[in-house]
Enzyme design. Structure first.
Site, PDB file in Angstrom:
ATOM      1  N   GLY A  20       0.838  -1.190   0.000  1.00 45.85           N
ATOM      2  CA  GLY A  20       0.000   0.000   0.000  1.00 45.85           C
ATOM      3  C   GLY A  20       0.865   1.227   0.000  1.00 45.85           C
ATOM      4  O   GLY A  20       2.068   1.160   0.301  1.00 45.85           O
ATOM      5  N   ASN A  21       0.277   2.340  -0.374  1.00 46.54           N
ATOM      6  CA  ASN A  21       1.035   3.575  -0.362  1.00 46.54           C
ATOM      7  C   ASN A  21       0.081   4.752  -0.393  1.00 46.54           C
ATOM      8  O   ASN A  21      -1.038   4.649  -0.873  1.00 46.54           O
ATOM      9  CB  ASN A  21       2.020   3.641  -1.540  1.00 46.54           C
TER      10      ASN A  21
ATOM     11  N   SER B 116       9.879   3.112  -1.760  1.00 48.10           N
ATOM     12  CA  SER B 116       9.612   1.744  -2.208  1.00 48.10           C
ATOM     13  C   SER B 116      10.116   0.715  -1.198  1.00 48.10           C
ATOM     14  O   SER B 116      11.258   0.803  -0.726  1.00 48.10           O
ATOM     15  CB  SER B 116      10.320   1.522  -3.558  1.00 48.10           C
ATOM     16  N   GLY B 117       9.258  -0.235  -0.850  1.00 50.60           N
ATOM     17  CA  GLY B 117       9.674  -1.415  -0.106  1.00 50.60           C
ATOM     18  C   GLY B 117      10.128  -1.186   1.328  1.00 50.60           C
ATOM     19  O   GLY B 117      10.777  -2.055   1.907  1.00 50.60           O
TER      20      GLY B 117
ATOM     21  N   SER C 177       7.971   4.878  -4.211  1.00 52.40           N
ATOM     22  CA  SER C 177       7.135   3.696  -4.451  1.00 52.40           C
ATOM     23  C   SER C 177       7.103   3.330  -5.927  1.00 52.40           C
ATOM     24  O   SER C 177       7.078   4.208  -6.799  1.00 52.40           O
ATOM     25  CB  SER C 177       5.715   4.002  -3.971  1.00 52.40           C
ATOM     26  N   SER C 178       7.054   2.029  -6.204  1.00 51.85           N
ATOM     27  CA  SER C 178       6.976   1.601  -7.609  1.00 51.85           C
ATOM     28  C   SER C 178       5.671   2.056  -8.260  1.00 51.85           C
ATOM     29  O   SER C 178       5.577   2.114  -9.488  1.00 51.85           O
ATOM     30  CB  SER C 178       7.120   0.081  -7.707  1.00 51.85           C
ATOM     31  N   ASP C 179       4.668   2.397  -7.469  1.00 54.10           N
ATOM     32  CA  ASP C 179       3.392   2.883  -8.015  1.00 54.10           C
ATOM     33  C   ASP C 179       3.401   4.387  -8.287  1.00 54.10           C
ATOM     34  O   ASP C 179       2.361   4.962  -8.632  1.00 54.10           O
ATOM     35  CB  ASP C 179       2.240   2.559  -7.056  1.00 54.10           C
TER      36      ASP C 179
ATOM     37  N   HIS D  54      -3.410   3.922  -2.183  1.00 51.61           N
ATOM     38  CA  HIS D  54      -3.569   2.624  -2.861  1.00 51.61           C
ATOM     39  C   HIS D  54      -3.416   1.526  -1.819  1.00 51.61           C
ATOM     40  O   HIS D  54      -2.463   1.540  -1.050  1.00 51.61           O
ATOM     41  CB  HIS D  54      -2.515   2.470  -3.956  1.00 51.61           C
TER      42      HIS D  54
ATOM     43  N   HIS E  21      -4.464  -2.917  -1.018  1.00 54.20           N
ATOM     44  CA  HIS E  21      -5.038  -4.175  -1.504  1.00 54.20           C
ATOM     45  C   HIS E  21      -6.022  -4.687  -0.450  1.00 54.20           C
ATOM     46  O   HIS E  21      -6.053  -5.872  -0.130  1.00 54.20           O
ATOM     47  CB  HIS E  21      -3.941  -5.197  -1.797  1.00 54.20           C
TER      48      HIS E  21
ATOM     49  N   ASP F 106     -23.331   8.443   1.107  1.00 56.14           N
ATOM     50  CA  ASP F 106     -22.831   9.572   1.885  1.00 56.14           C
ATOM     51  C   ASP F 106     -21.457  10.032   1.392  1.00 56.14           C
ATOM     52  O   ASP F 106     -21.067  11.179   1.586  1.00 56.14           O
ATOM     53  CB  ASP F 106     -22.701   9.192   3.367  1.00 56.14           C
TER      54      ASP F 106
ATOM     55  N   HIS G 282      -6.739  -6.025  -9.928  1.00 57.18           N
ATOM     56  CA  HIS G 282      -5.693  -5.444  -9.089  1.00 57.18           C
ATOM     57  C   HIS G 282      -6.307  -5.051  -7.746  1.00 57.18           C
ATOM     58  O   HIS G 282      -6.520  -5.940  -6.913  1.00 57.18           O
ATOM     59  CB  HIS G 282      -5.029  -4.291  -9.850  1.00 57.18           C
TER      60      HIS G 282
ATOM     61  N   TYR H 162     -25.233  19.163   5.817  1.00 55.81           N
ATOM     62  CA  TYR H 162     -24.851  18.238   6.891  1.00 55.81           C
ATOM     63  C   TYR H 162     -23.559  18.716   7.539  1.00 55.81           C
ATOM     64  O   TYR H 162     -22.654  19.196   6.838  1.00 55.81           O
ATOM     65  CB  TYR H 162     -24.638  16.838   6.297  1.00 55.81           C
TER      66      TYR H 162
HETATM   67 ZN    ZN Z   1      -1.192  -2.663  -6.007  1.00 53.25          ZN
END
Ligand code: ZN
Length: 237
Positions: free
Chosen positions: A28-29, A45-46, A75-77, A96, A98, A121, A172, A230
């Protein structure tokens, strides 16, 4: 905002993902954008979350992607985050994960439909599932192309990313965003809970249809947009 403040916001968002149970291992990132400074900050990354510190967060030029602060690899993303940050100018943070239930919809190639008011909402209609990527898109510039299929999905389906602050990427996992890194985390948490509720709802009634549009309109529009009433004034999403 200084780089230091941005790095701390992005650090806090990354740690909040772990606290919320959305992330295991290093899957995640979170990133954050400072548009005035023209930069995006993201997790390295990592790096294990228990070793992560604010000073490890990497700051890149939003325009070129070059590192402007930080010594580690981002991050690789990162190309996905950069593309979304450039194409969706209303957003200030991206997450991001999973997370289990959101990822289940991604793997089933299904939108998360708006079955009730918990969803409405925060997300104005279905959370879309992007199309499957081609072999060429996967083999070359995979992470950038992941961002491209998300942007394509919102453009083709005429969805405003400010009204539906998340997506499930086919085969994904989810991406969610918001006006700040903290709001992106909140939207990622809501995405996961709505996915979990939708799974239970389909188990109880496989033929259930989305909630009535008038109810979706009422719940979303009373919290968001010009007619919101609201909560407190100046509620940032
Ligand atoms: Zn991913």
């Amino acid at each position: 905002m200084s780089y230091q403040q941005l790095k701390e916001q992005v650090y806090e968002a990354n740690m909040a993902l772990v606290q919320a149970g959305l992330v295991v291992l290093t899957w995640g990132n979170a990133s954050g954008v400072d548009r005035a400074a023209g930069v995006m900050a993201i997790k390295p990354s990592g790096v294990a979350y228990d070793k992560l510190r604010p000073e490890h967060i990497v700051v890149l030029s939003l325009e070129t992607g070059e590192i402007v602060d930080g010594s580690g690899r981002p991050s690789s993303d990162t190309p996905t985050h950069l593309h979304l940050s450039r194409q969706f100018p209303s957003i200030g943070g991206i997450v991001h994960t999973h997370s289990t239930c959101g990822t289940s919809f991604a793997q089933a190639l299904r939108d998360i439909p708006c079955l009730g008011t918990t969803h409405a909402d925060n997300f104005y209609g279905s959370i879309p599932c992007s199309r499957e990527m081609t072999a060429a898109e996967i083999e070359t510039d995979y992470e950038l192309n992941t961002g491209r299929v998300i942007v394509e999905c919102f453009a083709q389906r005429k969805i405003d990313p400010a009204n539906v602050p998340g997506v499930v990427v086919a085969s994904h996992a989810p991406f969610a965003w918001g006006s700040t890194p903290a709001k992106a985390v909140e939207n990622a948490i809501v995405l996961e809970f709505t996915a979990q509720m939708a799974l239970h709802t389909f188990a109880l009634n496989p033929n259930i249809k989305p909630a009535p549009q008038v109810l979706i309109d009422k719940h979303f529009l009373r919290k968001h947009g010009p007619k919101a009433y609201y909560g407190q004034a100046n509620y940032a999403r």
